[in-house]
Scaffold this motif. Structure first.
Motif, PDB file in Angstrom:
ATOM      1  N   THR A   1      -3.689   6.205   2.735  1.00  0.00           N
ATOM      2  CA  THR A   1      -3.516   4.968   1.729  1.00  0.00           C
ATOM      3  C   THR A   1      -3.970   4.820   0.431  1.00  0.00           C
TER       4      THR A   1
ATOM      5  N   LYS B   1       0.933  -1.164   0.054  1.00  0.00           N
ATOM      6  CA  LYS B   1      -0.065   0.079   0.102  1.00  0.00           C
ATOM      7  C   LYS B   1       0.998   1.178   0.068  1.00  0.00           C
TER       8      LYS B   1
ATOM      9  N   LYS C   1      -4.106   5.320   7.499  1.00  0.00           N
ATOM     10  CA  LYS C   1      -5.059   4.734   6.641  1.00  0.00           C
ATOM     11  C   LYS C   1      -6.038   5.341   5.577  1.00  0.00           C
TER      12      LYS C   1
ATOM     13  N   THR D   1       1.381   5.227   0.693  1.00  0.00           N
ATOM     14  CA  THR D   1       0.639   6.156   1.536  1.00  0.00           C
ATOM     15  C   THR D   1       1.058   7.754   0.877  1.00  0.00           C
TER      16      THR D   1
END
Length: 76
Positions: free
Chosen positions: A73, A4, A70, A6
């Motif tokens: 992301t 992922k 989160k 970010t």
């Protein structure tokens, strides 16, 4: 393996948080009787302080502030 990516917190997000913090400090100083904005009339000072706090709060609330990792992301 799915990695992922970010994004960094944007400069606009940081600027909104700094302005909101300044508005809250200004409001607190006004409440306790200090004069952070040098204005002679109390009513004008309180209006300016309230307007600054209100406008900054609305601006910070309205913008999409991706603060958590989160939220920043990309992908899944």
């Amino acid at each position: 393996m799915n990695v992922k990516a970010t994004e960094k917190i944007s400069a606009g997000t940081i600027a909104r948080f700094v302005l909101l913090a300044l508005a809250l400090v200004n409001q607190a100083l006004t409440i306790v009787g200090h004069s952070p904005i040098p204005v002679d009339e109390d009513g004008v000072q309180q209006f300016i302080s309230l307007a600054f706090t209100g406008a900054t709060s609305l601006w910070a609330y309205w913008k999409n502030n991706d603060v958590t990792k989160k939220a920043r992301t990309k992908g899944e």
